[in-house]
Scaffold this active site. Structure first.
Site, PDB file in Angstrom:
ATOM      1  N   SER A 153       0.827  -1.217   0.000  1.00 10.86           N
ATOM      2  CA  SER A 153       0.000   0.000   0.000  1.00 10.86           C
ATOM      3  C   SER A 153       0.857   1.261   0.000  1.00 10.86           C
ATOM      4  CB  SER A 153      -0.845   0.067   1.273  1.00 10.86           C
ATOM      5  OG  SER A 153      -1.949  -0.738   1.159  1.00 10.86           O
ATOM      6  N   ALA A 158      -2.144   0.308  10.010  1.00  9.07           N
ATOM      7  CA  ALA A 158      -1.445  -0.989  10.074  1.00  9.07           C
ATOM      8  C   ALA A 158      -1.445  -1.707   8.724  1.00  9.07           C
ATOM      9  CB  ALA A 158      -2.131  -1.873  11.116  1.00  9.07           C
ATOM     10  N   PRO A 159      -0.352  -2.385   8.379  1.00 12.17           N
ATOM     11  CA  PRO A 159       0.869  -2.583   9.170  1.00 12.17           C
ATOM     12  C   PRO A 159       1.886  -1.444   9.036  1.00 12.17           C
ATOM     13  CG  PRO A 159       0.992  -3.865   7.142  1.00 12.17           C
ATOM     14  CD  PRO A 159      -0.374  -3.202   7.150  1.00 12.17           C
ATOM     15  N   GLY A 160       1.617  -0.443   8.158  1.00 12.23           N
ATOM     16  CA  GLY A 160       2.512   0.718   8.221  1.00 12.23           C
ATOM     17  C   GLY A 160       3.113   1.194   6.897  1.00 12.23           C
ATOM     18  N   GLY A 161       2.555   0.762   5.790  1.00 12.56           N
ATOM     19  CA  GLY A 161       3.102   1.200   4.482  1.00 12.56           C
ATOM     20  C   GLY A 161       3.037   2.715   4.296  1.00 12.56           C
ATOM     21  N   ASP A 209      -4.581   2.552  14.602  1.00 18.05           N
ATOM     22  CA  ASP A 209      -5.151   1.303  14.061  1.00 18.05           C
ATOM     23  C   ASP A 209      -5.205   0.296  15.191  1.00 18.05           C
ATOM     24  OD1 ASP A 209      -5.675  -1.104  12.455  1.00 18.05           O
ATOM     25  OD2 ASP A 209      -5.028   0.112  10.751  1.00 18.05           O
ATOM     26  N   ASP A 224      -6.204   5.719   5.211  1.00 21.44           N
ATOM     27  CA  ASP A 224      -6.409   4.585   4.294  1.00 21.44           C
ATOM     28  C   ASP A 224      -7.352   3.566   4.947  1.00 21.44           C
ATOM     29  OD1 ASP A 224      -5.952   3.047   2.010  1.00 21.44           O
ATOM     30  OD2 ASP A 224      -4.173   2.068   2.812  1.00 21.44           O
ATOM     31  N   LYS A 243     -12.617   4.418  -0.471  1.00 19.40           N
ATOM     32  CA  LYS A 243     -12.883   3.080  -1.032  1.00 19.40           C
ATOM     33  C   LYS A 243     -14.205   3.107  -1.791  1.00 19.40           C
ATOM     34  CE  LYS A 243      -9.340   1.945   1.499  1.00 19.40           C
ATOM     35  NZ  LYS A 243      -8.006   1.818   0.926  1.00 19.40           N
TER      36      LYS A 243
HETATM   37  C1  LIG Z   1      -5.844  -0.960   3.712  1.00 23.53           C
HETATM   38  S1  LIG Z   1      -5.406  -1.197   5.366  1.00 23.53           S
HETATM   39  C2  LIG Z   1      -4.233   0.061   5.613  1.00 23.53           C
HETATM   40  C3  LIG Z   1      -2.900  -0.230   5.044  1.00 23.53           C
HETATM   41  C4  LIG Z   1      -1.883   0.812   5.425  1.00 23.53           C
HETATM   42  N1  LIG Z   1      -2.182   2.102   4.829  1.00 23.53           N
HETATM   43  C5  LIG Z   1      -0.503   0.420   4.978  1.00 23.53           C
HETATM   44  O1  LIG Z   1       0.032   1.061   4.078  1.00 23.53           O
HETATM   45  O2  LIG Z   1       0.054  -0.542   5.521  1.00 23.53           O
HETATM   46  C6  LIG Z   1      -6.783  -0.574   6.210  1.00 23.53           C
HETATM   47  C7  LIG Z   1      -6.603  -0.482   7.715  1.00 23.53           C
HETATM   48  O3  LIG Z   1      -7.658   0.308   8.208  1.00 23.53           O
HETATM   49  C8  LIG Z   1      -7.909  -0.118   9.527  1.00 23.53           C
HETATM   50  N2  LIG Z   1      -9.223   0.433   9.926  1.00 23.53           N
HETATM   51  C9  LIG Z   1     -10.431   0.227   9.356  1.00 23.53           C
HETATM   52  N3  LIG Z   1     -11.367   0.929  10.016  1.00 23.53           N
HETATM   53  C10 LIG Z   1     -10.726   1.616  11.005  1.00 23.53           C
HETATM   54  C11 LIG Z   1     -11.138   2.514  11.999  1.00 23.53           C
HETATM   55  N4  LIG Z   1     -12.407   2.890  12.140  1.00 23.53           N
HETATM   56  N5  LIG Z   1     -10.206   3.024  12.823  1.00 23.53           N
HETATM   57  C12 LIG Z   1      -8.906   2.673  12.712  1.00 23.53           C
HETATM   58  N6  LIG Z   1      -8.456   1.826  11.773  1.00 23.53           N
HETATM   59  C13 LIG Z   1      -9.358   1.306  10.938  1.00 23.53           C
HETATM   60  C14 LIG Z   1      -7.840  -1.622   9.443  1.00 23.53           C
HETATM   61  O4  LIG Z   1      -7.561  -2.171  10.700  1.00 23.53           O
HETATM   62  C15 LIG Z   1      -6.688  -1.816   8.448  1.00 23.53           C
HETATM   63  O5  LIG Z   1      -5.477  -2.033   9.131  1.00 23.53           O
END
Ligand SMILES: C[S@@+](CC[C@H](N)C(=O)[O-])C[C@H]1O[C@@H](n2cnc3c(N)ncnc32)[C@H](O)[C@@H]1O
Length: 384
Positions: free
Chosen positions: A192, A225-228, A244, A302, A331
């Site tokens: 990501s 998470a995980p942190g990209g 997250d 994200d 999304k």
């Molecule tokens: C697509 S992943 C993010 C990837 C991240 N940007 C990366 O580069 O690694 C989406 C993340 O959104 C988190 N998430 C979804 N709804 C959330 C909320 N209401 N509050 C905090 N985190 C949320 C999920 O736990 C998931 O880890």
């Protein structure tokens, strides 16, 4: 028949077509669409061919969300012979117009990828022949004399068919097929990361990175998470609060630049800091309020959540003056994506008259688009 040809992510032809048809109509340019699902190419056939150049001059490509790149046709589809292809192309193009550069392109499909080897082979002799014929200006001379500052696009539909067109140097994508090829950084915990890397490349001019994307700034990453995405902020020297419930990569926590808060991103509020509002003139002579100092430089998000909820959250952050700039992934897993996007942007537009925003379906985006928001008048925080 003259057409505007647009490239988009395969599967988004309907959205790309609906958008160009609607936005062209604002300039009283009309035509009909021709598209094939999953080909990543849309043809907007113009009722009046003269409108094409007007449209390409007046509508910034940046304002089209779903189109990665575009050109206006200068030839019909040309059937390529098995031999002497270069000669056939040179003859079909004639020498009436001159161009600053040639882009060899294919649809962004598996077949297109196969074709790109063929294109690479053809590129060298074709460039040489076009230079000899003065269709391409000499290297380094970026201004074509007739189609001033135009780029010639060769869209190969197969090894037997090609269509030519041009885009204007000042209103085109800097990348072949509108696709920036970014290298995945091995130290990033997720792929990501390329989405935020591309977003910065697209929305923030390079010569402003030193003041707008720099060390010592503060950022909040919602759904981190995980942190990209956090990785992209950390590698630019920022201090990041990553929100997250999921775990963050150890490598990022070890940098000392990341605070991980396990909580709901919609409930997070930056640490209290008085926000004073000042009134500034925009270029258009209008007055807008902007925060004098924000607790956070960058908000990035994200989260996999309903885009309507995410837009409300963005509106709240900018209404409260919590951050200066934001990159937000919206999304779009639903049908009628273009209608939803329009609704969301209208809401943003009405709620934040003091903000500038842009949205783009970036190359590394999938069923999602990326939104960029900042205050209309920029004020650099004292700490920079
Ligand atoms: C697509 S992943 C993010 C990837 C991240 N940007 C990366 O580069 O690694 C989406 C993340 O959104 C988190 N998430 C979804 N709804 C959330 C909320 N209401 N509050 C905090 N985190 C949320 C999920 O736990 C998931 O880890």
């Amino acid at each position: 028949m003259t057409a505007i040809v647009l490239y988009c992510r395969p599967g988004f032809e309907k959205e790309c077509g609906a958008e160009i048809q609607e936005k062209a109509a604002w300039s009283e340019v009309y035509g009909y669409l021709q598209l094939t699902k999953n080909q990543g190419v849309v043809y907007f056939h113009l009722n009046n061919p003269e409108d094409g150049e007007t449209l390409m001059k007046s509508m910034p490509l940046r304002r089209l969300i779903f189109a990665r790149q575009w050109f206006m046709t200068v030839t019909e589809k040309i059937a390529l012979p098995d031999y002497n292809r270069v000669e056939a192309i040179v003859e079909a193009l004639g020498s009436e117009w001159q161009y600053a550069d040639l882009r060899m392109e294919t649809p962004d499909t598996n077949d297109g990828k196969e074709l790109s080897k063929f294109c690479r082979k053809l590129a060298v002799p074709l460039r040489q022949a076009l230079r000899k014929n003065k269709v391409l200006t000499e290297k380094g001379n970026k201004e074509g004399s007739n189609k001033e500052g135009a780029i010639l696009h060769a869209l190969f539909l197969s090894g037997k068919e090609v269509i030519f067109g041009f885009s204007l140097v000042h209103n085109t994508s800097a990348h072949v097929m509108g696709i920036p090829r970014l290298k995945f950084p091995n130290a990033s915990p997720s792929r990501s990361t390329l989405k935020l890397d591309e977003a910065f490349l697209h929305f923030i001019p390079r010569d402003e990175w030193e003041t707008r994307l720099t060390s010592g700034m503060t950022a909040v990453d919602l759904g981190a998470a995980p942190g990209g995405w956090t990785y992209q902020l950390v590698r630019r020297g920022m201090m990041v609060t990553s929100i997250d419930n999921g775990p963050m990569a150890e490598s990022l926590m070890e940098t000392g630049q990341v605070k991980h808060r396990m909580m709901d991103g919609f409930k997070y509020v930056p640490q209290k800091q008085a926000v004073y509002w000042i009134v500034r003139e925009t270029g258009a002579g209008k007055k807008v309020s902007i925060p004098d100092q924000t607790p956070i430089d960058w908000l990035v998000c994200d989260m996999i959540e309903k885009p309507q909820r995410v837009i409300d959250m963005v509106i709240n952050w900018f209404t409260e003056g919590y951050c200066r700039e934001a990159v937000i992934n919206l999304k779009l897993p639903m049908a009628k994506k273009y209608d939803i996007v329009k609704e969301l942007l209208e809401k943003l537009h009405e709620a934040l008259p003091n903000c500038y925003y842009e949205a783009k379906h970036l190359y590394y985006d999938r069923d999602e688009i990326t939104l960029f928001v900042k205050y209309k008048v920029h004020r650099v925080n004292q700490r920079n």
